[in-house]
Design a protein around this motif. Structure first.
Motif, PDB file in Angstrom:
ATOM      1  N   UNK A 163      -5.158   0.359   2.908  1.00 28.90           N
ATOM      2  CA  UNK A 163      -3.751   0.367   2.510  1.00 28.90           C
ATOM      3  C   UNK A 163      -2.793   0.185   3.693  1.00 28.90           C
ATOM      4  N   UNK A 164      -3.237   0.449   4.897  1.00 30.59           N
ATOM      5  CA  UNK A 164      -2.388   0.299   6.084  1.00 30.59           C
ATOM      6  C   UNK A 164      -2.135  -1.177   6.416  1.00 30.59           C
ATOM      7  N   UNK A 165      -3.039  -2.061   5.914  1.00 29.76           N
ATOM      8  CA  UNK A 165      -2.898  -3.500   6.220  1.00 29.76           C
ATOM      9  C   UNK A 165      -2.369  -4.301   5.035  1.00 29.76           C
ATOM     10  N   UNK A 166      -2.252  -3.678   3.873  1.00 26.27           N
ATOM     11  CA  UNK A 166      -1.855  -4.403   2.657  1.00 26.27           C
ATOM     12  C   UNK A 166      -0.441  -4.949   2.768  1.00 26.27           C
ATOM     13  N   UNK A 167      -0.287  -6.204   2.388  1.00 31.15           N
ATOM     14  CA  UNK A 167       1.027  -6.845   2.352  1.00 31.15           C
ATOM     15  C   UNK A 167       1.917  -6.105   1.359  1.00 31.15           C
ATOM     16  N   UNK A 168       3.215  -6.032   1.624  1.00 34.52           N
ATOM     17  CA  UNK A 168       4.116  -5.357   0.680  1.00 34.52           C
ATOM     18  C   UNK A 168       4.198  -6.065  -0.679  1.00 34.52           C
ATOM     19  N   UNK A 169       3.676  -7.287  -0.794  1.00 36.16           N
ATOM     20  CA  UNK A 169       3.674  -8.013  -2.054  1.00 36.16           C
ATOM     21  C   UNK A 169       2.461  -7.672  -2.919  1.00 36.16           C
ATOM     22  N   UNK A 170       1.502  -6.940  -2.346  1.00 34.44           N
ATOM     23  CA  UNK A 170       0.282  -6.589  -3.077  1.00 34.44           C
ATOM     24  C   UNK A 170       0.321  -5.135  -3.523  1.00 34.44           C
ATOM     25  N   UNK A 171      -0.254  -4.891  -4.688  1.00 35.09           N
ATOM     26  CA  UNK A 171      -0.423  -3.528  -5.195  1.00 35.09           C
ATOM     27  C   UNK A 171      -1.895  -3.179  -5.039  1.00 35.09           C
ATOM     28  N   UNK A 172      -2.182  -1.936  -4.632  1.00 35.59           N
ATOM     29  CA  UNK A 172      -3.563  -1.467  -4.515  1.00 35.59           C
ATOM     30  C   UNK A 172      -3.816  -0.398  -5.558  1.00 35.59           C
ATOM     31  N   UNK A 173      -5.046  -0.376  -6.089  1.00 37.69           N
ATOM     32  CA  UNK A 173      -5.411   0.689  -7.017  1.00 37.69           C
ATOM     33  C   UNK A 173      -5.532   2.001  -6.246  1.00 37.69           C
ATOM     34  N   UNK A 174      -5.492   3.119  -6.962  1.00 36.42           N
ATOM     35  CA  UNK A 174      -5.579   4.432  -6.316  1.00 36.42           C
ATOM     36  C   UNK A 174      -6.886   4.607  -5.537  1.00 36.42           C
ATOM     37  N   UNK A 175      -7.962   4.004  -6.043  1.00 41.86           N
ATOM     38  CA  UNK A 175      -9.249   4.136  -5.341  1.00 41.86           C
ATOM     39  C   UNK A 175      -9.438   3.077  -4.249  1.00 41.86           C
TER      40      UNK A 175
END
Length: 166
Positions: free
Chosen positions: A123-135
């Motif tokens: 999650x530290x590298x995820x683009x602000x345009x992407x959503x990540x699941x809780x897991x």
């Protein structure tokens, strides 16, 4: 391919509509002529019991009340050769496009099965345009840019995220 498929399906649908309309007109015309013919046959059979002389002397071209109506009924025109060729061509193209799309879907499923690995996304590298699941196992495009804290690892120029196997 999807755009081509859409265009071809639209053309096929239009040609199908034209053929259906032509077919409907043709069936209507044939039905009208058939009912007139059936009525004429019934009238002839009714007069068939008359003596031969009466039958023949009353037989002028319009002696039967319906014979003139039958003569006025229009003969339906056949479907144009150009329309037949267009429908055949569109049908062939539609089958080809459907085959290619099915083949593409099959290859995509095979690739997906081969590439299906257990991955943990960072999650530290995820683009602000992407959503990540809780897991942190799946990602998708969000409705807009999220308000995330800025880290030096974060992708900002492209919708990307780092992941590790496991």
């Amino acid at each position: 391919l999807r755009e081509q498929e859409g265009i071809l399906l639209a053309r096929l649908h239009q040609a199908h509509g034209e053929l259906a309309e032509e077919r409907s007109k043709y069936i209507s015309s044939v039905s009208e002529r058939k009912s007139l013919r059936d009525a004429l046959i019934a009238e002839i059979e009714k007069k068939r019991g008359q003596p031969m002389v009466e039958f023949l002397t009353g037989s002028s071209p319009c002696c039967f009340s319906l014979s003139c109506e039958v003569a006025k009924a229009p003969i339906p025109e056949p479907v144009s050769l150009e329309l037949q060729r267009t429908v055949e061509s569109l049908s062939e193209m539609s089958q080809l496009v459907t085959g290619v799309v099915d083949e593409f879907k099959g290859k995509a499923k095979k690739r997906q099965a081969v590439l299906c690995l257990s991955v943990t996304l960072d999650p530290e590298t995820a683009s602000p345009y992407l959503m990540l699941s809780n897991d942190c196992r799946t990602t998708w495009f969000g409705a807009g840019q999220q308000n995330l804290r800025d880290t030096p690892k974060r992708f900002t120029g492209s919708p990307s995220v780092l992941g590790s196997q496991g």
